[in-house]
Write a protein that holds these residues in place. Structure first.
Motif, PDB file in Angstrom:
ATOM      1  N   ASN A  34       0.817  -1.216   0.000  1.00  0.00           N
ATOM      2  CA  ASN A  34       0.000   0.000   0.000  1.00  0.00           C
ATOM      3  C   ASN A  34       0.848   1.264   0.000  1.00  0.00           C
ATOM      4  O   ASN A  34       0.340   2.356   0.251  1.00  0.00           O
ATOM      5  N   ILE A  65      -1.249   3.967  -1.779  1.00  0.00           N
ATOM      6  CA  ILE A  65      -2.127   4.959  -1.161  1.00  0.00           C
ATOM      7  C   ILE A  65      -1.245   6.067  -0.607  1.00  0.00           C
ATOM      8  O   ILE A  65      -0.436   5.832   0.297  1.00  0.00           O
ATOM      9  N   PHE A  70      -8.161   8.024   0.543  1.00  0.00           N
ATOM     10  CA  PHE A  70      -8.522   6.770  -0.104  1.00  0.00           C
ATOM     11  C   PHE A  70      -9.577   7.016  -1.164  1.00  0.00           C
ATOM     12  O   PHE A  70     -10.536   7.737  -0.929  1.00  0.00           O
ATOM     13  N   GLN A  74      -9.297   2.339  -4.863  1.00  0.00           N
ATOM     14  CA  GLN A  74      -8.349   1.678  -3.962  1.00  0.00           C
ATOM     15  C   GLN A  74      -9.074   0.709  -3.028  1.00  0.00           C
ATOM     16  O   GLN A  74      -8.603  -0.400  -2.788  1.00  0.00           O
ATOM     17  N   VAL A  75     -10.216   1.139  -2.514  1.00  0.00           N
ATOM     18  CA  VAL A  75     -10.997   0.263  -1.630  1.00  0.00           C
ATOM     19  C   VAL A  75     -11.472  -0.961  -2.406  1.00  0.00           C
ATOM     20  O   VAL A  75     -11.368  -2.100  -1.912  1.00  0.00           O
ATOM     21  N   ARG A  98      -2.056   2.989   6.954  1.00  0.00           N
ATOM     22  CA  ARG A  98      -2.846   3.048   5.713  1.00  0.00           C
ATOM     23  C   ARG A  98      -3.350   1.659   5.316  1.00  0.00           C
ATOM     24  O   ARG A  98      -4.483   1.515   4.847  1.00  0.00           O
ATOM     25  N   VAL A 102      -7.320   0.901   4.853  1.00  0.00           N
ATOM     26  CA  VAL A 102      -7.931   0.417   3.605  1.00  0.00           C
ATOM     27  C   VAL A 102      -8.532  -0.973   3.818  1.00  0.00           C
ATOM     28  O   VAL A 102      -9.572  -1.300   3.235  1.00  0.00           O
TER      29      VAL A 102
END
Length: 138
Positions: A34, A65, A70, A74-75, A98, A102
């Protein structure tokens, strides 16, 4: 160094190429990066971690990220990675925060209870209260 959130995921601060073998030895099946490339000087390159993961028989996914927050993409990418991991995942960023955020956003989007997510994160040493109002908001 690896902080277990639950049986499906652990998070970590930045890992090295050498840590990949330790992850494989501990039964992880996927590494999720990430961290954006060149976030700070001396940071291991994502390509090097990816190659070490492949050599160790681990899947590797990069979902960088930055500090700006976010995105839904990305999620969604985290949800997909977790759904397709086939076993325990090790996610990392600079500090692990991060990655934890996430993960929580992905699990919240899947309908998991925000209180349970907060307890799991706290058990690994992470406070997700800054994003808690966003959990399950999709």
């Amino acid at each position: 160094m690896f902080r277990k959130i639950d049986d499906s995921i652990s998070v970590s601060p930045q890992i090295s190429v050498e840590d990949v073998r330790a992850a494989a030895d501990q039964g992880f099946t996927m590494i999720i990066n990430n961290r954006p490339e060149q976030e700070e000087p001396g940071q291991p390159a994502g390509d090097d971690i990816r190659e070490a993961a492949r050599a160790a028989g681990l899947a590797y996914v990069a979902i960088p990220i930055g500090h700006g927050g976010f995105s839904a993409n990305q999620v969604d990418a985290m949800r997909d990675a977790l759904a397709n991991a086939g076993g325990p995942v090790l996610a990392f960023c600079r500090s692990g925060t991060r990655s934890t955020f996430v993960w929580a956003l992905a699990k919240g989007a899947d309908g998991e209870d925000p209180e349970l997510l907060a307890r799991k994160a706290a058990g690994a040493g992470y406070d997700i209260s800054p994003i808690k109002p966003l959990l399950g908001a999709r």
